[in-house]
Design an enzyme around this catalytic site. Structure first.
Site, mmCIF file in Angstrom:
data_model
loop_
_atom_site.group_PDB
_atom_site.id
_atom_site.type_symbol
_atom_site.label_atom_id
_atom_site.label_comp_id
_atom_site.label_asym_id
_atom_site.label_seq_id
_atom_site.Cartn_x
_atom_site.Cartn_y
_atom_site.Cartn_z
ATOM 1 N N LYS A 18 -6.193 -6.262 21.765
ATOM 2 C CA LYS A 18 -7.571 -5.743 21.700
ATOM 3 C C LYS A 18 -8.434 -6.670 20.826
ATOM 4 O O LYS A 18 -9.578 -6.962 21.156
ATOM 5 C CB LYS A 18 -7.593 -4.336 21.084
ATOM 6 C CG LYS A 18 -7.034 -3.225 21.955
ATOM 7 C CD LYS A 18 -7.105 -1.905 21.173
ATOM 8 C CE LYS A 18 -6.356 -0.773 21.836
ATOM 9 N NZ LYS A 18 -6.993 -0.254 23.051
ATOM 10 N N GLU A 55 0.837 -1.196 0.000
ATOM 11 C CA GLU A 55 0.000 0.000 0.000
ATOM 12 C C GLU A 55 0.873 1.247 0.000
ATOM 13 O O GLU A 55 0.371 2.352 0.119
ATOM 14 C CB GLU A 55 -0.980 -0.008 1.176
ATOM 15 C CG GLU A 55 -0.354 0.029 2.532
ATOM 16 C CD GLU A 55 -1.403 -0.023 3.650
ATOM 17 O OE1 GLU A 55 -1.471 -1.062 4.307
ATOM 18 O OE2 GLU A 55 -2.133 0.952 3.850
ATOM 19 N N HIS A 105 -3.142 -9.091 12.274
ATOM 20 C CA HIS A 105 -2.517 -7.897 11.699
ATOM 21 C C HIS A 105 -2.212 -6.948 12.861
ATOM 22 O O HIS A 105 -3.059 -6.731 13.730
ATOM 23 C CB HIS A 105 -3.463 -7.236 10.692
ATOM 24 C CG HIS A 105 -3.013 -5.861 10.318
ATOM 25 N ND1 HIS A 105 -1.762 -5.616 9.804
ATOM 26 C CD2 HIS A 105 -3.614 -4.642 10.423
ATOM 27 C CE1 HIS A 105 -1.625 -4.318 9.603
ATOM 28 N NE2 HIS A 105 -2.726 -3.706 9.973
ATOM 29 N N CYS A 115 -3.695 -2.913 4.333
ATOM 30 C CA CYS A 115 -2.833 -3.962 4.903
ATOM 31 C C CYS A 115 -3.324 -5.376 4.594
ATOM 32 O O CYS A 115 -2.635 -6.351 4.901
ATOM 33 C CB CYS A 115 -2.718 -3.777 6.417
ATOM 34 S SG CYS A 115 -2.132 -2.141 6.873
ATOM 35 N N THR A 152 3.651 4.611 15.254
ATOM 36 C CA THR A 152 3.327 3.273 14.746
ATOM 37 C C THR A 152 3.946 3.029 13.372
ATOM 38 O O THR A 152 3.584 2.069 12.696
ATOM 39 C CB THR A 152 1.806 3.039 14.687
ATOM 40 O OG1 THR A 152 1.244 3.885 13.685
ATOM 41 C CG2 THR A 152 1.134 3.326 16.007
ATOM 42 N N SER A 178 -7.529 -1.544 6.273
ATOM 43 C CA SER A 178 -8.456 -0.428 6.463
ATOM 44 C C SER A 178 -9.245 -0.157 5.191
ATOM 45 O O SER A 178 -8.763 -0.367 4.085
ATOM 46 C CB SER A 178 -7.684 0.827 6.842
ATOM 47 O OG SER A 178 -7.124 0.671 8.115
HETATM 48 N N1 COA Z 1 1.359 4.209 30.267
HETATM 49 C C1 COA Z 1 0.677 3.157 29.799
HETATM 50 N N2 COA Z 1 -0.332 3.284 28.856
HETATM 51 C C2 COA Z 1 -0.605 4.508 28.394
HETATM 52 C C3 COA Z 1 0.079 5.654 28.882
HETATM 53 C C4 COA Z 1 1.099 5.463 29.850
HETATM 54 N N3 COA Z 1 1.804 6.490 30.333
HETATM 55 N N4 COA Z 1 -0.432 6.736 28.241
HETATM 56 C C5 COA Z 1 -1.405 6.290 27.403
HETATM 57 N N5 COA Z 1 -1.506 4.945 27.506
HETATM 58 C C6 COA Z 1 -2.377 4.057 26.757
HETATM 59 C C7 COA Z 1 -3.795 4.558 26.595
HETATM 60 O O1 COA Z 1 -4.578 4.270 27.733
HETATM 61 C C8 COA Z 1 -4.237 3.808 25.362
HETATM 62 O O2 COA Z 1 -4.545 2.481 25.717
HETATM 63 P P1 COA Z 1 -6.002 1.865 25.357
HETATM 64 O O3 COA Z 1 -6.144 1.974 23.860
HETATM 65 O O4 COA Z 1 -5.885 0.453 25.807
HETATM 66 O O5 COA Z 1 -6.972 2.697 26.073
HETATM 67 C C9 COA Z 1 -2.954 3.730 24.517
HETATM 68 O O6 COA Z 1 -1.882 4.001 25.419
HETATM 69 C C10 COA Z 1 -2.908 4.760 23.414
HETATM 70 O O7 COA Z 1 -3.238 6.003 23.936
HETATM 71 P P2 COA Z 1 -4.162 7.015 23.141
HETATM 72 O O8 COA Z 1 -4.355 8.214 23.991
HETATM 73 O O9 COA Z 1 -5.355 6.326 22.573
HETATM 74 O O10 COA Z 1 -3.117 7.363 21.989
HETATM 75 P P3 COA Z 1 -3.241 8.226 20.676
HETATM 76 O O11 COA Z 1 -4.364 9.159 20.702
HETATM 77 O O12 COA Z 1 -1.871 8.761 20.482
HETATM 78 O O13 COA Z 1 -3.570 7.147 19.537
HETATM 79 C C11 COA Z 1 -3.321 5.256 18.097
HETATM 80 C C12 COA Z 1 -3.027 5.854 19.485
HETATM 81 C C13 COA Z 1 -2.821 3.824 18.089
HETATM 82 C C14 COA Z 1 -4.801 5.265 17.802
HETATM 83 C C15 COA Z 1 -2.500 6.077 17.068
HETATM 84 O O14 COA Z 1 -1.153 5.844 17.275
HETATM 85 C C16 COA Z 1 -2.827 5.741 15.633
HETATM 86 O O15 COA Z 1 -3.721 6.312 15.038
HETATM 87 N N6 COA Z 1 -2.094 4.795 15.034
HETATM 88 C C17 COA Z 1 -2.293 4.355 13.667
HETATM 89 C C18 COA Z 1 -3.245 3.196 13.653
HETATM 90 C C19 COA Z 1 -3.405 2.667 12.271
HETATM 91 O O16 COA Z 1 -2.499 2.734 11.468
HETATM 92 N N7 COA Z 1 -4.584 2.130 11.955
HETATM 93 C C20 COA Z 1 -4.838 1.669 10.602
HETATM 94 C C21 COA Z 1 -4.516 0.266 10.355
HETATM 95 S S1 COA Z 1 -5.339 -0.891 11.369
#
Ligand code: COA
Length: 398
Positions: free
Chosen positions: A252, A89, A243, A121, A162, A319
């Site tokens: 999850k 992709e 994945h 993916c 990521t 996605s």
């Molecule tokens: N210690 C431990 N865990 C922590 C923490 C700390 N200090 N601070 C935050 N976290 C946890 C949060 O609770 C959350 O866990 P949960 O999802 O189990 O609730 C996790 O870390 C991520 O935190 P969040 O605030 O949701 O992070 P974010 O807003 O930065 O977003 C993603 C995280 C993964 C959604 C983001 O990185 C993203 O969009 N990634 C791309 C995903 C992708 O490519 N998807 C398409 C293909 S499937």
């Protein structure tokens, strides 16, 4: 009535060899966290990532793909390989398939069909399924399936942590040495905008929380269809390769699947089924199409106990979205055919970069003026992008 193993009538078909390659450089998440002030627990525990592979300026999806596939060709030769299916992709050309460059670099015969597949993916699994169909039609043929991607999100966006890059090459054949792939598959498609990349953008757009819920919805849908098609019961699986856009997503996903099946969702139960499947993805980052097969590589390479005869589940998600759940069983004697040492070396030999060096590498892009531009030699891999000339990419063995 179940019909898993139904391809036995045509002989077993599946993955005969699997090899992966990644990049020259690596950025540890401790370094990213130091730069942006994020608590490292969010990266290490929250999303389950330790480090991300970062391509050198002379590496791309073609050089990684050729590096992954070269050992497969060296071991098995080119006889019977009449098709190369390249899933990505992070395509480098809107018309020409990246696999054609790989075909040249590997010296494959002219009597080969080469094609590129795309559906985020998920496409690596589409490539695998198409390969199984071709071998089913003619069991003397062997298909080279390649999944290669560089994942790139906007700097300073939530997706940045990521990122990653890797390529997986798989030889699909009758009487495979590693894994028999079973029928049926469970399928799911839903039109959602959780992650996409319009043609005019170098980086993906992602709605992170939407991508998590779309993924979970797809797990549920693909699993439901898998059951309706006569698939195995959840308890039969020794491990499931998910994945992994970030490794916590596998946790999850499995917790969601257990909940859908009305089962115990204890972390210990989840950990048991994920096993070692997250070991490579945690230090490589998201390799998009390759991710689920890096999960398989890690499971086979890093599990101490004998996996012979064990059913392994696969949940491939792309996605947009398309998902597929399918199963395979590990073949007796598989251990002798693994590439564990080479895989560990691919991960361990990467040079650590600091944040400024990473940023310079990720902000680097090829000039679009059609001039002659030679690139510095950075990669330690077997193939490199030497430069561009007249809007053409020039590749060479190193
Ligand atoms: N210690 C431990 N865990 C922590 C923490 C700390 N200090 N601070 C935050 N976290 C946890 C949060 O609770 C959350 O866990 P949960 O999802 O189990 O609730 C996790 O870390 C991520 O935190 P969040 O605030 O949701 O992070 P974010 O807003 O930065 O977003 C993603 C995280 C993964 C959604 C983001 O990185 C993203 O969009 N990634 C791309 C995903 C992708 O490519 N998807 C398409 C293909 S499937």
């Amino acid at each position: 009535m179940t019909n898993h193993g139904a391809n036995a009538a045509a002989g077993t078909i599946g993955i005969h060899d699997l090899s992966f390659a990644t990049t020259q450089f690596v950025l540890p998440h401790t370094e990213l966290a130091r730069y942006n002030g994020t608590d490292i627990g969010k990266y290490h525990i929250g999303i389950g990532q330790q480090a991300m592979s970062v391509p050198a300026v002379d590496e791309d999806i073609v050089t990684m793909a050729a590096a992954a596939a070269a050992p497969v060709i060296a071991r098995h030769g080119t006889d019977g390989i009449r098709t190369v299916v390249f899933a990505t992709e992070s395509s480098i050309d809107q018309a020409k398939a990246a696999g054609v460059y790989v075909h040249t670099l590997l010296g494959l015969p002219t009597s080969t069909r080469v094609v590129e597949l795309k559906q985020a993916c998920y496409a690596g699994t589409a490539a695998l399924q198409f390969a199984l169909g071709l071998v089913h039609r003619d069991p003397t043929q062997r298909i080279l399936v390649i999944a290669s991607d560089v994942s790139k999100y906007d700097a300073d966006s939530p997706g940045e942590a990521t990122q990653g890059a890797a390529a997986v090459a798989m030889l699909v054949s009758a009487d495979p040495a590693l894994l028999h792939i079973e029928e049926p598959s469970g399928l799911f498609t839903a039109d959602v905008m959780d992650f996409w990349r319009p043609n005019y953008r170098e980086t993906a757009l992602v709605d992170g929380q939407e991508s998590i819920s779309a993924y979970l919805q797809a797990v549920e849908g693909a699993w439901k269809d898998y059951g309706e098609q006569g698939g195995r019961a959840l308890g039969e699986f020794h491990a499931i390769c998910y994945h992994q856009p970030f490794t916590k997503m596998a946790h999850k996903a499995h917790r969601h699947l257990l909940r859908c099946c009305g089962e115990d969702t204890d972390e210990a139960v989840v950990d048991r089924v994920l096993g070692r499947t997250t070991a490579y993805n945690a230090v490589v980052g998201n390799s998009y199409t390759a991710s689920v097969y890096l999960g398989l590589a890690a499971l086979l390479d890093e599990t101490d106990e004998d996996l012979t005869g064990r059913p392994i589940g696969f949940l491939s998600y792309g996605s947009g979205s398309v998902a597929e759940f399918f199963a395979g069983t590990v073949v007796p004697g598989y251990h002798a055919h693994l590439r564990t040492a080479a895989h560990r070396e691919a991960v361990d030999r990467r040079q650590t970069v600091d944040y400024p060096a990473y940023r310079e590498l990720r902000d680097n892009s090829l000039p679009a003026d059609g001039g002659d531009h030679m690139l510095p030699a950075q990669t330690g891999g077997p193939y490199r992008l030497a430069g561009t000339s007249g809007h053409k990419r020039l590749y060479e063995p190193r």
